[in-house]
Design a protein around this motif. Structure first.
Motif, mmCIF file in Angstrom:
data_model
loop_
_atom_site.group_PDB
_atom_site.id
_atom_site.type_symbol
_atom_site.label_atom_id
_atom_site.label_comp_id
_atom_site.label_asym_id
_atom_site.label_seq_id
_atom_site.Cartn_x
_atom_site.Cartn_y
_atom_site.Cartn_z
ATOM 1 N N THR A 6 0.862 -1.178 0.000
ATOM 2 C CA THR A 6 0.000 0.000 0.000
ATOM 3 C C THR A 6 0.906 1.238 0.000
ATOM 4 O O THR A 6 2.119 1.119 0.217
ATOM 5 N N PRO A 7 0.352 2.420 -0.199
ATOM 6 C CA PRO A 7 1.175 3.631 -0.097
ATOM 7 C C PRO A 7 1.868 3.752 1.272
ATOM 8 O O PRO A 7 3.012 4.208 1.356
ATOM 9 N N LYS A 8 1.197 3.297 2.318
ATOM 10 C CA LYS A 8 1.797 3.316 3.655
ATOM 11 C C LYS A 8 3.040 2.419 3.691
ATOM 12 O O LYS A 8 4.053 2.760 4.313
ATOM 13 N N ALA A 9 2.979 1.284 3.011
ATOM 14 C CA ALA A 9 4.121 0.370 2.957
ATOM 15 C C ALA A 9 5.276 0.994 2.199
ATOM 16 O O ALA A 9 6.429 0.896 2.625
ATOM 17 N N TRP A 10 4.987 1.623 1.063
ATOM 18 C CA TRP A 10 6.047 2.281 0.287
ATOM 19 C C TRP A 10 6.755 3.325 1.142
ATOM 20 O O TRP A 10 7.984 3.439 1.096
ATOM 21 N N ALA A 11 6.003 4.071 1.934
ATOM 22 C CA ALA A 11 6.600 5.114 2.786
ATOM 23 C C ALA A 11 7.468 4.509 3.885
ATOM 24 O O ALA A 11 8.443 5.125 4.314
ATOM 25 N N SER A 12 7.142 3.313 4.329
ATOM 26 C CA SER A 12 7.887 2.689 5.427
ATOM 27 C C SER A 12 9.161 1.971 4.979
ATOM 28 O O SER A 12 9.991 1.619 5.812
ATOM 29 N N LEU A 13 9.331 1.739 3.698
ATOM 30 C CA LEU A 13 10.478 0.973 3.218
ATOM 31 C C LEU A 13 11.817 1.634 3.539
ATOM 32 O O LEU A 13 12.817 0.948 3.711
ATOM 33 N N ALA A 14 11.836 2.937 3.631
ATOM 34 C CA ALA A 14 13.081 3.650 3.941
ATOM 35 C C ALA A 14 13.461 3.538 5.418
ATOM 36 O O ALA A 14 14.555 3.928 5.797
ATOM 37 N N GLN A 15 12.559 3.006 6.238
ATOM 38 C CA GLN A 15 12.794 2.895 7.682
ATOM 39 C C GLN A 15 12.577 1.447 8.127
ATOM 40 O O GLN A 15 11.563 1.116 8.736
ATOM 41 N N PRO A 16 13.536 0.558 7.867
ATOM 42 C CA PRO A 16 13.349 -0.858 8.193
ATOM 43 C C PRO A 16 13.074 -1.128 9.671
ATOM 44 O O PRO A 16 12.352 -2.055 10.005
ATOM 45 N N ALA A 17 13.622 -0.326 10.549
ATOM 46 C CA ALA A 17 13.429 -0.545 11.986
ATOM 47 C C ALA A 17 11.986 -0.291 12.413
ATOM 48 O O ALA A 17 11.548 -0.770 13.457
ATOM 49 N N LEU A 18 11.250 0.443 11.606
ATOM 50 C CA LEU A 18 9.859 0.771 11.938
ATOM 51 C C LEU A 18 8.989 -0.484 12.052
ATOM 52 O O LEU A 18 8.152 -0.585 12.945
ATOM 53 N N LEU A 19 9.219 -1.461 11.184
ATOM 54 C CA LEU A 19 8.386 -2.665 11.151
ATOM 55 C C LEU A 19 9.038 -3.891 11.774
ATOM 56 O O LEU A 19 8.353 -4.824 12.157
ATOM 57 N N GLY A 20 10.338 -3.921 11.823
ATOM 58 C CA GLY A 20 11.038 -5.124 12.235
ATOM 59 C C GLY A 20 11.513 -5.871 10.998
ATOM 60 O O GLY A 20 11.014 -5.665 9.890
ATOM 61 N N ARG A 21 12.472 -6.737 11.185
ATOM 62 C CA ARG A 21 13.140 -7.375 10.049
ATOM 63 C C ARG A 21 12.218 -8.229 9.176
ATOM 64 O O ARG A 21 12.186 -8.078 7.958
ATOM 65 N N LEU A 22 11.463 -9.145 9.780
ATOM 66 C CA LEU A 22 10.600 -10.026 8.993
ATOM 67 C C LEU A 22 9.499 -9.245 8.281
ATOM 68 O O LEU A 22 9.240 -9.459 7.096
ATOM 69 N N ALA A 23 8.859 -8.339 8.998
ATOM 70 C CA ALA A 23 7.780 -7.555 8.395
ATOM 71 C C ALA A 23 8.317 -6.683 7.261
ATOM 72 O O ALA A 23 7.692 -6.570 6.203
ATOM 73 N N HIS A 24 9.476 -6.077 7.463
ATOM 74 C CA HIS A 24 10.073 -5.249 6.416
ATOM 75 C C HIS A 24 10.389 -6.096 5.179
ATOM 76 O O HIS A 24 10.123 -5.690 4.051
ATOM 77 N N THR A 25 10.946 -7.281 5.393
ATOM 78 C CA THR A 25 11.255 -8.183 4.287
ATOM 79 C C THR A 25 9.983 -8.576 3.548
ATOM 80 O O THR A 25 9.946 -8.587 2.316
ATOM 81 N N LEU A 26 8.950 -8.885 4.277
ATOM 82 C CA LEU A 26 7.672 -9.265 3.684
ATOM 83 C C LEU A 26 7.092 -8.121 2.848
ATOM 84 O O LEU A 26 6.662 -8.323 1.709
ATOM 85 N N VAL A 27 7.099 -6.920 3.395
ATOM 86 C CA VAL A 27 6.591 -5.755 2.667
ATOM 87 C C VAL A 27 7.438 -5.514 1.420
ATOM 88 O O VAL A 27 6.914 -5.228 0.342
ATOM 89 N N LEU A 28 8.731 -5.662 1.545
ATOM 90 C CA LEU A 28 9.634 -5.453 0.420
ATOM 91 C C LEU A 28 9.345 -6.436 -0.718
ATOM 92 O O LEU A 28 9.362 -6.072 -1.893
#
Length: 72
Positions: A6-28
């Protein structure tokens, strides 16, 4: 079911610590062409619960697979 960012996910990609490693990888890796099974295989973990939580939080959205077009 396919998962997409989602647009929210795209905005969070620059901040991996925001979601945690697994969640960031999944979103990516969610690109609208990968199923839950594919994403689980790529991450090496069962991400069913994580994907559900990311959908609820507005980072991922479920997308129906594209329909095959008939040849005219």
């Amino acid at each position: 079911m396919l998962y997409n960012k989602t647009p929210k996910a795209w905005a969070s990609l620059a901040q991996p610590a925001l979601l945690g490693r697994l969640a960031h990888t999944l979103v990516l890796m969610a690109n609208g062409r990968r199923s839950l099974r594919e994403l689980s295989l790529l991450t090496g973990a069962d991400i069913t619960e994580q994907a559900y939580l990311l959908c609820e939080a507005g980072y991922l959205e479920v997308q129906d697979p594209p329909q095959a077009q008939s040849a005219d």
